[in-house]
Design an enzyme around this catalytic site. Structure first.
Site, PDB file in Angstrom:
ATOM      1  N   ALA A 117      15.128  33.377  35.876  1.00 23.09           N
ATOM      2  CA  ALA A 117      15.183  31.929  35.695  1.00 23.09           C
ATOM      3  C   ALA A 117      14.861  31.574  34.246  1.00 23.09           C
ATOM      4  O   ALA A 117      14.150  32.298  33.547  1.00 23.09           O
ATOM      5  CB  ALA A 117      14.204  31.244  36.645  1.00 23.09           C
ATOM      6  N   ARG A 119      12.916  29.615  32.929  1.00 18.80           N
ATOM      7  CA  ARG A 119      11.510  29.421  32.564  1.00 18.80           C
ATOM      8  C   ARG A 119      10.829  30.736  32.184  1.00 18.80           C
ATOM      9  O   ARG A 119       9.730  30.725  31.634  1.00 18.80           O
ATOM     10  CB  ARG A 119      10.763  28.741  33.710  1.00 18.80           C
ATOM     11  CG  ARG A 119      10.754  29.514  35.016  1.00 18.80           C
ATOM     12  CD  ARG A 119      10.023  28.734  36.111  1.00 18.80           C
ATOM     13  NE  ARG A 119      10.055  29.427  37.398  1.00 18.80           N
ATOM     14  CZ  ARG A 119      11.035  29.339  38.279  1.00 18.80           C
ATOM     15  NH1 ARG A 119      12.093  28.594  37.988  1.00 18.80           N
ATOM     16  NH2 ARG A 119      10.989  29.984  39.431  1.00 18.80           N
ATOM     17  N   TYR A 120      11.481  31.852  32.517  1.00 13.69           N
ATOM     18  CA  TYR A 120      10.878  33.152  32.222  1.00 13.69           C
ATOM     19  C   TYR A 120      11.455  33.803  30.967  1.00 13.69           C
ATOM     20  O   TYR A 120      10.792  34.633  30.348  1.00 13.69           O
ATOM     21  CB  TYR A 120      11.079  34.115  33.398  1.00 13.69           C
ATOM     22  CG  TYR A 120      10.436  33.648  34.674  1.00 13.69           C
ATOM     23  CD1 TYR A 120       9.059  33.432  34.751  1.00 13.69           C
ATOM     24  CD2 TYR A 120      11.205  33.406  35.810  1.00 13.69           C
ATOM     25  CE1 TYR A 120       8.476  32.992  35.928  1.00 13.69           C
ATOM     26  CE2 TYR A 120      10.631  32.970  36.992  1.00 13.69           C
ATOM     27  CZ  TYR A 120       9.270  32.765  37.044  1.00 13.69           C
ATOM     28  OH  TYR A 120       8.679  32.332  38.206  1.00 13.69           O
ATOM     29  N   THR A 121      12.684  33.484  30.619  1.00 15.56           N
ATOM     30  CA  THR A 121      13.331  34.171  29.500  1.00 15.56           C
ATOM     31  C   THR A 121      13.162  33.389  28.202  1.00 15.56           C
ATOM     32  O   THR A 121      12.897  32.187  28.200  1.00 15.56           O
ATOM     33  CB  THR A 121      14.830  34.365  29.776  1.00 15.56           C
ATOM     34  OG1 THR A 121      15.443  33.086  29.977  1.00 15.56           O
ATOM     35  CG2 THR A 121      15.039  35.220  31.016  1.00 15.56           C
TER      36      THR A 121
END
Length: 814
Positions: A117, A119-121
């Site tokens: 997602a 928000r993680y990368t």
């Protein structure tokens, strides 16, 4: 529009206009790349937003969610997934030949795994992506209002790189689609430089540099015809194959392996491995023991371990045909030219890029010239001030205020307002002698720059020279070696034989016309005098008539009692691993007429010009025809021999002109004569007398009599023996021959006779479908068939059941 005002409209016209508006919106603003910078709007907006946020290659990574939010909020009012997916693709080294986004985290894989997602990368621009945005602040491109008129966004990026061909593009619009393959940057730079120097060059000249597509996943391109068609017309098909090699036992320390190290573009590796495993499991491809994915950070590696009898080339051919180890890339070089979709050939695409770069450099030069002239104007004023320093200082000191000082400066020294203001803004430290020299030096440099820019704008060839210089710079910095190898040999359409491994088969045909093939390994070797194994569950009133051993690639020639010949491939005969399967009716393979039946069959590997086909009838007639005459037998069959009345064709063998043949009869007679005694005849002609028969005797078989070999005779009662060929005197054809087997009641008549050697094994079949596989001869007489004289009765080689009888036998080499 006035609220409450109703205006009738034609629904057909409204739908037509609305759909046309939608179609043009998709074509121009979503699905197709611009020929100038090679980007679709979403990619352009992502790169511009990241640059605006300062996410350059030498800065820290920032969250992908921040980038997506920036693009959505300012430029791209669509779903967040469309923006994130587009950004992810620009960060995948297996999707883009030259990545534009440097991603950190899980950005998906060649196995089709989804990215993490947003928000993680995290992400930032690559150094190469910065080349697409260079000079964007120098009025090089037009800007347009964003979706809510609150900001401006570029209509195109001033790209120093030929992105359209470098990274390619794909997209589906309304009524049209684009599919442009990626290319090697080094080759493109060389081709564009050549085109600038030789604007009248042809396609062949450009293809000296641009060899063809260069996919990020490597692989092999088969042939150049598809490439040339795509570059000439904008349309074409490029066949891409995986890179694979066969590792032998010495390399692997185990079985042979097919190792795949590169895949065709856009092939999902996990799906490919599953597909190969499924084809092996369902026996659609034989010879595969195991499929493993051994890919790691070092690179892609798929291992296909083969069985002991697996033939690597046939397995690869099957994989190329039935899996995505070989794919076709359909080229459609469609791009927007002046906001209109146009199909481009290679030269047109390169020319559009050159024209675009000319425009960018021209606009940049005009911007820089304007700035240089403005600066020169200021420096001229400062120079006047330095030349009249005391007077100007005195004027300023006695002026009532700044406005008065400005007006007096403009009036007394003929200065512009900008020059007068610059003098008033001059810091006292700039009056030092060193600073004075700096101003004078800067003025001289500015004059040189103005002269250079004016000359540049007046000379288009110098602008083109700058385009070449830019290309040389990006080539030196980002150019690399080609990944995709182009093979000169084009696509070879696989024949069915190319997909079938060589395998030894036992082919049987029953009296009622049921034919089948079974792998020879199904029958284990037995000693003579055994009971054998059942090879078929025959119906009532049916029995095995013929048995032979053939390779799956052999042609099986079928001869009928009426003298016709049919040809089928061995692999076309249905195969069954069950020995007792009945097979398929021969009428399903060859069109036999009423009361026509198969009386002989032989296997042929090659149809040589030098060899002959020797045919014999039950009445003792023989005929010699070139084997090559039967290389192409039509599906309806050919007439092989014109038969005498009440006679039928019983057998055929392949022989050389300097060899001898032997005919063997049911009553135990045989004749041995040279092939040369038979003249070569046309295909549809009749034969000549081969042996003179007595009483009700008929010919049982014929074969080539080679020195050092043995004549094997087997009777209906299961008796058999070997007799050296040398014991048969060489005679002239048409004689009555000599005794070859002493036929009595217990032995039964001769069922079949063939010439064999010590290395042969024989498969003897009975009418009820029982087969025994036994060696021809060994030192141990208990295991092999005994060598005896011509006038003997032989020994038991198979014990048929009561009411059963031997009908034929086949020879094979282990």
């Amino acid at each position: 529009m006035v609220i409450g005002n109703t205006r009738p409209i034609n629904i057909e016209d409204e739908m037509k206009n609305s759909y046309m508006d939608y179609a043009m919106s998709v074509i121009v603003s979503r699905a197709l790349p611009d020929v100038r910078d090679g980007l679709k709007p979403v990619h352009r907006r992502i790169l511009y937003a990241m640059s605006d946020l300062g996410m350059h290659y030498n800065t820290s990574y920032k969250k992908s969610a921040r980038i997506v939010g920036e693009v959505l909020g300012k430029y791209h009012p669509h779903g967040d997934s469309s923006v994130y997916d587009a950004m992810v693709r620009m960060a995948q080294n297996f999707s883009l030949r030259y990545m534009l986004v440097d991603g950190q985290g899980n950005f998906g894989s060649v196995d089709g795994d989804p990215p993490a997602a947003m928000r993680y990368t995290e992400a930032r621009l690559t150094r190469l992506a910065g080349e697409l945005l260079v000079d964007i602040d120098k009025d090089t491109v037009e800007f347009m209002p964003n979706f809510d008129d609150s900001l401006k966004e570029p209509t195109v990026l001033p790209s120093r790189l030929p992105v359209l061909l470098m990274n390619g593009a794909s997209g589906i619009a309304v009524g049209m689609a684009t599919n442009i393959p990626p290319h090697n940057l080094t080759e493109l730079c060389d081709a564009i430089s050549y085109l600038i120097d030789n604007p009248e060059c042809g396609l062949e000249d450009l293809m000296q540099f641009v060899k063809g597509p260069d996919f990020p996943t490597g692989g092999l391109i088969l042939g150049r015809d598809g490439i040339k068609s795509a570059y000439a017309t904008g349309h074409g098909k490029v066949v891409v194959r995986a890179r694979a090699h066969v590792a032998d036992v010495a390399e692997t320390g185990a079985r042979r392996q097919i190792i795949i190290s590169e895949l065709p573009y856009q092939v999902n590796k996990a799906d490919l491995v599953k597909r190969i495993a499924m084809l092996s499991r369902e026996r659609k491809i034989n010879g595969i023991a195991e499929v493993r994915d051994e890919s790691d950070r070092q690179g892609l590696r798929v291992v296909i371990e083969l069985k002991r009898d697996g033939e690597p080339q046939q397995i690869l051919n099957n994989l190329y045909k039935h899996t995505n180890l070989q794919t076709s890339f359909f080229v459609n070089m469609l791009a927007l030219v002046n906001n209109r979709p146009v199909v481009l050939n290679l030269k047109e695409a390169l020319n559009h890029y050159v024209a675009f770069r000319q425009e960018i450099i021209t606009r940049r030069s005009k911007f820089e010239l304007k700035a240089a002239r403005a600066r020169a104007h200021i420096l001229e004023g400062l120079k006047i001030a330095l030349d009249n320093l005391d007077a100007i200082i005195n004027l300023i000191r006695h002026a009532e205020n700044a406005d008065t000082a400005r007006r007096e400066l403009m009036s007394r020294f003929e200065l512009s307002q900008l020059q007068a203001q610059a003098i008033l803004d001059l810091q006292l430290r700039r009056l030092a002698n060193l600073e004075r020299q700096k101003i004078l030096g800067e003025y001289a440099d500015i004059l040189k720059q103005i002269s250079y820019l004016e000359d540049l704008l007046a000379n288009p060839r110098k602008v083109l020279s700058l385009v070449k210089d830019d290309l040389a710079e990006v080539k030196a910095r980002y150019g690399d070696a080609r990944r995709t190898e182009i093979q000169s040999q084009g696509v070879i359409e696989f024949r069915e034989e190319d997909l079938i491994p060589h395998q030894s088969m036992v082919v049987t045909l029953t009296e009622r016309g049921f034919i089948k093939r079974v792998p020879t390994e199904v029958y284990r070797l037995q000693h003579r005098a055994g009971r054998g194994k059942s090879i078929i569950k025959t119906r009532e009133a049916d029995s095995v008539r013929f048995i032979m051993v053939a390779d799956t690639h052999d042609s099986v020639l079928l001869f009928t009692n009426r003298g016709k010949i049919f040809s089928i491939k061995c692999h076309e005969i249905p195969c069954d691993l069950l020995r007792t399967a009945k097979g398929i009716a021969i009428i399903n393979l060859v069109p036999l007429a009423e009361n026509e039946r198969i009386t002989s069959m032989i296997a042929v590997s090659r149809f040589d010009e030098e060899t002959s086909l020797i045919m014999a009838t039950s009445g003792g007639e023989c005929k010699r025809t070139k084997l090559s005459d039967f290389a192409a037998v039509r599906s309806s069959g050919l007439l092989a021999m014109d038969l005498p009345k009440n006679d039928e064709l019983i057998g055929a063998v392949i022989a050389g002109a300097d060899e001898n043949i032997i005919l063997i009869t049911h009553n135990g007679r045989s004749i041995h004569f040279p092939v040369a005694d038979l003249r070569v005849s046309q295909r549809a002609s009749g034969g000549v007398r081969g042996i003179t028969l007595e009483g009700d005797d008929r010919v049982a078989g014929l074969d080539v009599a080679r020195p050092g070999h043995f004549v094997l005779v087997v009777t209906t009662g299961g008796y058999g023996k070997l007799t050296a060929v040398e014991e048969y005197p060489l005679q002239r054809r048409a004689g009555s021959g000599v005794l070859t087997f002493k036929v009595v009641d217990k032995t039964g008549k001769v069922a079949a006779g063939k010439v064999v050697d010590r290395e042969h094994q024989v498969m003897i079949a009975t009418a009820e479908g029982v087969v025994i596989r036994t060696p021809v001869g060994t030192e141990d007489q208990e295991k092999g068939i005994i060598v005896m004289g011509r006038s003997t009765q032989g020994v038991i080689v198979i014990r048929p059941d009561e009411n059963d009888r031997v009908v034929n036998f086949a020879t094979m080499v282990e």
